[in-house]
Design an enzyme around this catalytic site. Structure first.
Site, short mmCIF file in Angstrom:
data_model
loop_
_atom_site.label_atom_id
_atom_site.label_comp_id
_atom_site.label_asym_id
_atom_site.label_seq_id
_atom_site.Cartn_x
_atom_site.Cartn_y
_atom_site.Cartn_z
N SER A 1 0.83 -1.22 0.00
CA SER A 1 0.00 0.00 0.00
C SER A 1 0.86 1.26 0.00
O SER A 1 0.48 2.28 -0.59
CB SER A 1 -0.97 0.00 1.19
OG SER A 1 -0.31 0.24 2.41
N HIS B 1 8.32 2.86 9.33
CA HIS B 1 8.00 1.99 10.46
C HIS B 1 6.79 2.56 11.18
O HIS B 1 6.72 3.78 11.42
CB HIS B 1 9.21 1.92 11.41
CG HIS B 1 8.99 0.99 12.56
ND1 HIS B 1 8.97 -0.38 12.41
CD2 HIS B 1 8.77 1.23 13.88
CE1 HIS B 1 8.75 -0.93 13.61
NE2 HIS B 1 8.62 0.02 14.50
#
Length: 203
Positions: free
Chosen positions: A16, A112
């Site tokens: 994504s 992250h």
């Protein structure tokens, strides 16, 4: 660096964040092109995303290599063949060795789903909820030999709500990931990121 940055994307799954970068490029706000998308997982949807946008999609199976270094050397060779200047990790579920990192020093970027240095590694959102933090978020960083320890580029915060589950928090963090990852790539493409020790200076 040339006018249009050449990007290589490594992905293992859905991709994504890859899609977010593709969208910004096609909107004309990100001066870059994705030269190739490589996955160690033949069924990764990231490869299908690449094909839908006429981007070279390569499956490179790590299992046919003798070890991590051998696989990373093959990755470097493939990326070099496509004149890649920046490597973007989009859910690539492998630790990169010095063979790879030395070939692309300060030119491997990752995102992250936590405010590093808090909650590195897997299940960062679950770690944040278990710890009871009031604010979570995401971090873009250059990749080094550690796990989520490289110099930080951008961060975005997301409030942790009392009713949050790992899934609901992850969904809201992902919205911010899709915003700051293309922005981080844009800053790199414009030559505005400079690594000084542990700090990334944005000019």
């Amino acid at each position: 660096m040339g006018k249009t940055l050449s990007i290589g994307v490594l992905a293992s799954g859905n991709g994504s964040n890859l899609q977010a970068i593709i969208d910004r490029i096609e909107e004309g706000v990100l001066p870059a092109r994705i030269s190739c998308v490589i996955s160690n997982n033949v069924s990764a949807f990231a490869l299908e995303r690449a094909r839908r946008h006429n981007i070279t999609a390569l499956h490179m199976d790590h299992r046919i290599h003798s070890g991590r270094e051998s696989y990373d050397a093959a990755l470097v060779e493939a990326l070099r063949e496509h004149d890649v200047q920046l490597v973007v990790l989009a859910g690539f579920m492998r630790i990169l060795t010095p063979v790879f990192l030395d070939a692309f020093q300060h030119a491997v970027m990752n995102i992250h789903p936590a405010l590093l240095p808090a909650f590195p590694g897997i299940h960062a959102q679950r770690q944040a909820l278990d710890y009871g933090v009031k604010v979570a978020g995401c971090t873009t960083h250059f990749v080094d030999a550690g796990t989520d320890t490289g110099p930080i580029i951008l961060q975005a915060t997301v409030p942790v709500l009392p009713e949050d589950t790992e899934e609901s928090l992850s969904t809201r963090i992902l919205v911010e990931e899709h915003r700051i990852y293309p922005e981080s790539v844009r800053l790199f493409a414009e030559g505005r990121l400079h690594v000084e020790g542990r700090r990334v200076v944005i000019s």
